[in-house]
Design a protein around this motif. Structure first.
Motif, PDB file in Angstrom:
ATOM      1  N   GLU A   1       0.812  -1.210   0.000  1.00 29.65           N
ATOM      2  CA  GLU A   1       0.000   0.000   0.000  1.00 29.65           C
ATOM      3  C   GLU A   1       0.850   1.267   0.000  1.00 29.65           C
ATOM      4  O   GLU A   1       0.376   2.327  -0.381  1.00 29.65           O
ATOM      5  CB  GLU A   1      -0.944   0.012   1.198  1.00 29.65           C
ATOM      6  CG  GLU A   1      -2.101  -0.919   1.035  1.00 29.65           C
ATOM      7  CD  GLU A   1      -3.093  -0.829   2.174  1.00 29.65           C
ATOM      8  OE1 GLU A   1      -2.699  -0.432   3.298  1.00 29.65           O
ATOM      9  OE2 GLU A   1      -4.265  -1.151   1.941  1.00 29.65           O
ATOM     10  N   SER A   2       2.104   1.164   0.392  1.00 26.09           N
ATOM     11  CA  SER A   2       2.968   2.346   0.408  1.00 26.09           C
ATOM     12  C   SER A   2       3.731   2.547  -0.898  1.00 26.09           C
ATOM     13  O   SER A   2       4.384   3.576  -1.069  1.00 26.09           O
ATOM     14  CB  SER A   2       3.958   2.252   1.571  1.00 26.09           C
ATOM     15  OG  SER A   2       4.908   1.227   1.315  1.00 26.09           O
TER      16      SER A   2
ATOM     17  N   LYS B   1       4.639   3.407  -4.806  1.00 24.04           N
ATOM     18  CA  LYS B   1       4.183   4.436  -5.737  1.00 24.04           C
ATOM     19  C   LYS B   1       3.186   3.865  -6.745  1.00 24.04           C
ATOM     20  O   LYS B   1       2.239   4.538  -7.137  1.00 24.04           O
ATOM     21  CB  LYS B   1       5.373   5.033  -6.483  1.00 24.04           C
ATOM     22  CG  LYS B   1       6.262   5.893  -5.621  1.00 24.04           C
ATOM     23  CD  LYS B   1       7.420   6.447  -6.425  1.00 24.04           C
ATOM     24  CE  LYS B   1       8.361   7.223  -5.545  1.00 24.04           C
ATOM     25  NZ  LYS B   1       9.527   7.736  -6.290  1.00 24.04           N
TER      26      LYS B   1
ATOM     27  N   TYR C   1       0.986   1.420  -6.368  1.00 23.92           N
ATOM     28  CA  TYR C   1      -0.324   1.282  -5.737  1.00 23.92           C
ATOM     29  C   TYR C   1      -0.974   2.647  -5.587  1.00 23.92           C
ATOM     30  O   TYR C   1      -2.155   2.826  -5.881  1.00 23.92           O
ATOM     31  CB  TYR C   1      -0.186   0.595  -4.374  1.00 23.92           C
ATOM     32  CG  TYR C   1      -1.497   0.374  -3.667  1.00 23.92           C
ATOM     33  CD1 TYR C   1      -2.233  -0.770  -3.909  1.00 23.92           C
ATOM     34  CD2 TYR C   1      -1.993   1.298  -2.767  1.00 23.92           C
ATOM     35  CE1 TYR C   1      -3.441  -0.991  -3.264  1.00 23.92           C
ATOM     36  CE2 TYR C   1      -3.198   1.099  -2.120  1.00 23.92           C
ATOM     37  CZ  TYR C   1      -3.910  -0.052  -2.367  1.00 23.92           C
ATOM     38  OH  TYR C   1      -5.105  -0.253  -1.735  1.00 23.92           O
ATOM     39  N   GLN C   2      -0.204   3.623  -5.139  1.00 31.18           N
ATOM     40  CA  GLN C   2      -0.739   4.971  -4.942  1.00 31.18           C
ATOM     41  C   GLN C   2      -1.226   5.562  -6.264  1.00 31.18           C
ATOM     42  O   GLN C   2      -2.266   6.208  -6.322  1.00 31.18           O
ATOM     43  CB  GLN C   2       0.333   5.886  -4.331  1.00 31.18           C
ATOM     44  CG  GLN C   2       0.759   5.485  -2.935  1.00 31.18           C
ATOM     45  CD  GLN C   2      -0.353   5.604  -1.917  1.00 31.18           C
ATOM     46  OE1 GLN C   2      -1.132   6.540  -1.956  1.00 31.18           O
ATOM     47  NE2 GLN C   2      -0.442   4.638  -1.029  1.00 31.18           N
ATOM     48  N   LYS C   3      -0.486   5.323  -7.324  1.00 33.35           N
ATOM     49  CA  LYS C   3      -0.828   5.919  -8.614  1.00 33.35           C
ATOM     50  C   LYS C   3      -2.033   5.248  -9.268  1.00 33.35           C
ATOM     51  O   LYS C   3      -2.902   5.922  -9.813  1.00 33.35           O
ATOM     52  CB  LYS C   3       0.371   5.834  -9.554  1.00 33.35           C
ATOM     53  CG  LYS C   3       0.136   6.472 -10.907  1.00 33.35           C
ATOM     54  CD  LYS C   3       1.376   6.430 -11.765  1.00 33.35           C
ATOM     55  CE  LYS C   3       1.109   7.076 -13.108  1.00 33.35           C
ATOM     56  NZ  LYS C   3       2.300   7.026 -13.968  1.00 33.35           N
TER      57      LYS C   3
ATOM     58  N   VAL D   1      -5.253   3.823  -5.578  1.00 28.81           N
ATOM     59  CA  VAL D   1      -5.837   4.742  -4.605  1.00 28.81           C
ATOM     60  C   VAL D   1      -6.782   5.726  -5.276  1.00 28.81           C
ATOM     61  O   VAL D   1      -7.914   5.921  -4.837  1.00 28.81           O
ATOM     62  CB  VAL D   1      -4.735   5.470  -3.804  1.00 28.81           C
ATOM     63  CG1 VAL D   1      -5.314   6.582  -2.962  1.00 28.81           C
ATOM     64  CG2 VAL D   1      -4.003   4.470  -2.918  1.00 28.81           C
ATOM     65  N   ARG D   2      -6.351   6.348  -6.355  1.00 31.83           N
ATOM     66  CA  ARG D   2      -7.209   7.317  -7.041  1.00 31.83           C
ATOM     67  C   ARG D   2      -8.450   6.630  -7.598  1.00 31.83           C
ATOM     68  O   ARG D   2      -9.538   7.189  -7.586  1.00 31.83           O
ATOM     69  CB  ARG D   2      -6.438   8.008  -8.157  1.00 31.83           C
ATOM     70  CG  ARG D   2      -5.410   8.973  -7.610  1.00 31.83           C
ATOM     71  CD  ARG D   2      -4.599   9.623  -8.684  1.00 31.83           C
ATOM     72  NE  ARG D   2      -5.464  10.404  -9.554  1.00 31.83           N
ATOM     73  CZ  ARG D   2      -5.084  10.873 -10.726  1.00 31.83           C
ATOM     74  NH1 ARG D   2      -3.875  10.642 -11.171  1.00 31.83           N
ATOM     75  NH2 ARG D   2      -5.910  11.574 -11.463  1.00 31.83           N
TER      76      ARG D   2
ATOM     77  N   ARG E   1     -10.845   5.953  -4.653  1.00 31.19           N
ATOM     78  CA  ARG E   1     -11.420   7.162  -4.066  1.00 31.19           C
ATOM     79  C   ARG E   1     -12.612   7.678  -4.836  1.00 31.19           C
ATOM     80  O   ARG E   1     -13.570   8.134  -4.252  1.00 31.19           O
ATOM     81  CB  ARG E   1     -10.367   8.255  -3.979  1.00 31.19           C
ATOM     82  CG  ARG E   1      -9.426   8.076  -2.848  1.00 31.19           C
ATOM     83  CD  ARG E   1      -8.546   9.281  -2.689  1.00 31.19           C
ATOM     84  NE  ARG E   1      -7.510   8.997  -1.715  1.00 31.19           N
ATOM     85  CZ  ARG E   1      -6.333   9.559  -1.718  1.00 31.19           C
ATOM     86  NH1 ARG E   1      -6.028  10.448  -2.636  1.00 31.19           N
ATOM     87  NH2 ARG E   1      -5.443   9.248  -0.813  1.00 31.19           N
TER      88      ARG E   1
END
Length: 138
Positions: A57-58, A60, A62-64, A67-68, A71
């Protein structure tokens, strides 16, 4: 009992690693979806190891990619681009299935399901506006 739990955790981690590899390949290869494989990897890592799940989850990637999406879904523009790519790829496949009616019907059904999923199941969010710093906001 412990050996069964350990074996099950190893299976979850193995499936998670495979899903992570396929999702990463999907960044470069247009035929391989990224987000579904990353979601599967996150699920499998959560079942297999809390520490590995926290690491994933930390990242990049996964975040890119995830997460978006989680959301707020996709913009209409992103949905249309995705459907255009799916249509192009399926059109190439349809050329190879020109003599196979059943294959063409299955391909068409898959295309319709993809379109229905985009319209009815994937959330639509408003287009993101750049802020004063040039970063994107939710």
């Amino acid at each position: 009992m412990r050996s069964v739990n350990r074996l099950l955790r190893c299976c979850w981690l193995g499936v998670g690693m495979a899903a992570f590899a396929l999702g990463t390949a999907g960044i470069v290869l247009p035929l391989v979806p990224t987000v579904p494989f990353y979601l599967l990897a996150a699920f499998c890592f959560a079942k297999g190891s809390k520490r590995l799940h926290a690491w994933f989850e930390s990242t990049k990637l996964y975040q890119k990619y995830v997460v978006r999406f989680n959301r707020g879904g996709m913009t209409w523009q992103a949905k249309l681009k995705t459907m255009a790519l799916v249509t192009a790829v399926m059109s190439v496949s349809a050329c190879f299935l020109a003599d196979n009616r059943m294959g063409l019907m299955m391909l068409g059904g898959a295309w319709l399901l993809q379109g229905a999923a985009m319209v009815f199941f994937v959330k639509t969010r408003k287009r993101e506006a750049p802020t004063a710093r040039g970063a994107l906001t939710k």
